[in-house]
Design an enzyme around this catalytic site. Sequence first.
Site, PDB file in Angstrom:
ATOM      1  N   ASP A  53      13.270 -19.752  -6.774  1.00  0.00           N
ATOM      2  CA  ASP A  53      13.985 -18.668  -6.973  1.00  0.00           C
ATOM      3  C   ASP A  53      15.473 -19.390  -7.246  1.00  0.00           C
ATOM      4  OD1 ASP A  53      14.374 -15.991  -7.965  1.00  0.00           O
ATOM      5  OD2 ASP A  53      14.956 -15.297  -5.842  1.00  0.00           O
ATOM      6  N   CYS A 117      -2.628  -2.146 -15.035  1.00  0.00           N
ATOM      7  CA  CYS A 117      -1.990  -0.726 -14.422  1.00  0.00           C
ATOM      8  C   CYS A 117      -2.877   0.534 -14.687  1.00  0.00           C
ATOM      9  CB  CYS A 117      -0.545  -0.616 -14.655  1.00  0.00           C
ATOM     10  SG  CYS A 117       0.475  -1.957 -14.114  1.00  0.00           S
ATOM     11  N   CYS A 120      -1.611   4.630 -14.402  1.00  0.00           N
ATOM     12  CA  CYS A 120      -0.592   4.801 -13.180  1.00  0.00           C
ATOM     13  C   CYS A 120       0.775   4.465 -13.591  1.00  0.00           C
ATOM     14  CB  CYS A 120      -0.935   3.829 -12.078  1.00  0.00           C
ATOM     15  SG  CYS A 120       0.005   3.769 -10.797  1.00  0.00           S
ATOM     16  N   CYS A 143      19.427  -0.603 -11.202  1.00  0.00           N
ATOM     17  CA  CYS A 143      18.639  -1.124  -9.940  1.00  0.00           C
ATOM     18  C   CYS A 143      19.457  -1.472  -8.687  1.00  0.00           C
ATOM     19  CB  CYS A 143      18.135  -2.619 -10.638  1.00  0.00           C
ATOM     20  SG  CYS A 143      17.086  -3.234  -9.391  1.00  0.00           S
ATOM     21  N   CYS A 177       2.802   0.776  -5.275  1.00  0.00           N
ATOM     22  CA  CYS A 177       1.922   0.218  -6.270  1.00  0.00           C
ATOM     23  C   CYS A 177       0.243   0.170  -5.505  1.00  0.00           C
ATOM     24  CB  CYS A 177       2.227  -1.085  -6.454  1.00  0.00           C
ATOM     25  SG  CYS A 177       0.789  -2.111  -7.729  1.00  0.00           S
TER      26      CYS A 177
END
Length: 229
Positions: A53, A117, A120, A143, A177
């Site tokens: 990252d 998905c 959903c 965000c 999720c």
Amino acid sequence: RGDGEEIASRATWARYALHEDYHDTMKVGLIAAGKVLEEMYGATREDYRAYVDTGPVLERGWAAKAGLGFIGKNAMLISRRHGNWLFLATILTRQEFAPDAPVRKQASDFADVGLLCGKCTRCLEACPTEAFAAPGVVDARRCISYQTIENKGIIPRELRAGIGNRIYGCDVCLEVCPWNRFAVAGREVLLVARRELAGLTVREILALTPARFAEVFRKTPIKRVKLAG
């Protein structure tokens, strides 16, 4: 002060923040993987480069292309085996490999958003600041993770109620999720927990001096925002 009031005043952190900094702990695993490249393929240190990252690499896109999962409507990589509580790391190498197949044959260069998905939309509906411009598209300006980690200025007033006591990151679109029913805990050797941080209140954090901040958050990803952040 009652227990309810104390709980309400606690700072809320992204889950990964309550562990030692993954940039450092995962690097150990990448170094070991690089040694495998050297031993199996005769690679030298000049033949590969590792990122946790930290480099200009769209990890989730390449991970989807390599069959590790698919891009969910929350814009995260979702693994059918592990859900979406994931860290992604990358090794770029000159060595040639036969690629694994993606989850399904993709129509695009990377992955179709929401491939598995279904109907959903829990993640889109649960976001406290309505940061999803469309499935798989995050408006960083709304965000919470961006505003509490990357933004070096003032957080817009209209977002503050949604942010609440979240002072470093946000997990809401991950938490809701359904694919997380497959998630299992990671290896403690790579994800050393700092459980003492979870009980800190916002008032206690506001009272920290720079020296005390450095001591409390040493070896965590939180240290990078510094006390001013």
